[in-house]
Scaffold this motif. Structure first.
Motif, mmCIF file in Angstrom:
data_model
loop_
_atom_site.group_PDB
_atom_site.id
_atom_site.type_symbol
_atom_site.label_atom_id
_atom_site.label_comp_id
_atom_site.label_asym_id
_atom_site.label_seq_id
_atom_site.Cartn_x
_atom_site.Cartn_y
_atom_site.Cartn_z
ATOM 1 N N UNK A 45 0.835 -1.206 0.000
ATOM 2 C CA UNK A 45 0.000 0.000 0.000
ATOM 3 C C UNK A 45 0.868 1.253 0.000
ATOM 4 N N UNK A 46 0.415 2.260 -0.757
ATOM 5 C CA UNK A 46 1.147 3.522 -0.839
ATOM 6 C C UNK A 46 0.157 4.642 -1.151
ATOM 7 N N UNK A 47 0.605 5.875 -0.952
ATOM 8 C CA UNK A 47 -0.241 7.024 -1.249
ATOM 9 C C UNK A 47 -1.037 7.471 -0.038
ATOM 10 N N UNK A 48 -2.114 8.192 -0.292
ATOM 11 C CA UNK A 48 -2.934 8.729 0.789
ATOM 12 C C UNK A 48 -3.775 7.642 1.446
ATOM 13 N N UNK A 49 -4.010 7.810 2.745
ATOM 14 C CA UNK A 49 -4.909 6.889 3.444
ATOM 15 C C UNK A 49 -6.315 6.995 2.861
#
Length: 250
Positions: A45-49
């Motif tokens: 997982x990566x990026x914004x929550x």
């Protein structure tokens, strides 16, 4: 970020209802982080929550924002299991032998989440996931989650994999199911360096979860008392719509 935000998904789950494992699966499938995640989760997982979970109705100001609709998932576990487990984690060992203020409070918190979800519920933005289905039929349950996310795609912030990619991620998760369960449980139990001890998860193993673990350690009479209390603490229509599957047989 200001909450609530209609570009997020809010996961409502009473403590000990499987939210840790659900968030792990959500991350692995969508490749987007969930809030309060364990840094050791190797989900890609990566990026914004994107997924924000709440244990209480007043978290993220959702209970004061009933005039709008926010994407939300209600993760429900038998209240006689998760309430019992949560009380033990808090040091209370009396179980349901006495329907005292402790039991009343925890059952009330559980009912508040169901009520909040129902206030926010509509056919497009809302999904109910039963813990028992999630752990006994993970493929079918998570396929439903993928379909739900797809219906929300245009509304949600940030980028997401295509539906086909999410389905492939789900199959990858299931192909190495015991490994991922063990990774998640290890973090939950504080067995992995850098993680906090959140609970014992004694009803769960890498292979399976015992959905009747605490009920089988309680007297039938006491379980029926809990049923009666919860039934009288919530609108009867909501009990029939959401919780009737948990009522003890006559």
């Amino acid at each position: 970020m200001n909450h609530p935000d209609s570009r997020n998904i809010y996961l409502m789950a009473y403590p000990r209802s499987g939210s840790n494992w659900f968030r792990y699966c959500f991350e692995f499938i969508t490749k987007r982080p969930a809030c309060s995640r364990e840094s050791v989760w190797d989900t890609g997982a990566a990026g914004e929550e994107l997924l924000f979970h709440l244990h209480h109705g007043d978290d993220y100001n959702l209970s004061t924002s009933l005039d709008a609709v926010y994407p939300n998932i209600l993760l429900l576990r038998n209240y006689k299991e998760c309430v019992y487990s949560h009380m033990i984690t808090g040091g209370y060992t009396g179980g349901f032998s006495q329907m005292n203020e402790m039991v009343h409070k925890h059952c009330g918190d559980y009912v508040d989440l169901v009520t909040l979800h129902d206030h926010l519920s509509d056919n497009k933005h809302s999904l109910v996931v039963y813990y028992e289905d999630f752990v006994t039929s993970p493929k079918a349950t998570l396929e439903g989650v993928v379909e739900y996310i797809e219906t929300m795609r245009e509304q949600l912030q940030g980028t997401l994999p295509t539906q086909e990619e999410m389905q492939r991620n789900l199959l990858d998760l299931l192909d190495n199911f015991a490994h991922h369960r063990n990774e998640c449980l290890g973090g939950y139990r504080g067995a992995v360096p850098g993680t906090a001890h959140s609970g014992h998860a004694v009803s769960s193993s890498p292979q399976r979860s015992d959905t009747k673990f605490y009920s089988e350690r309680s007297k039938s009479f006491d379980l029926k008392k809990v049923d009666t209390y919860v039934y009288n603490s919530i609108k009867h229509e909501l009990y029939e719509n959401y919780l009737i599957r948990y009522k003890e047989p006559a």
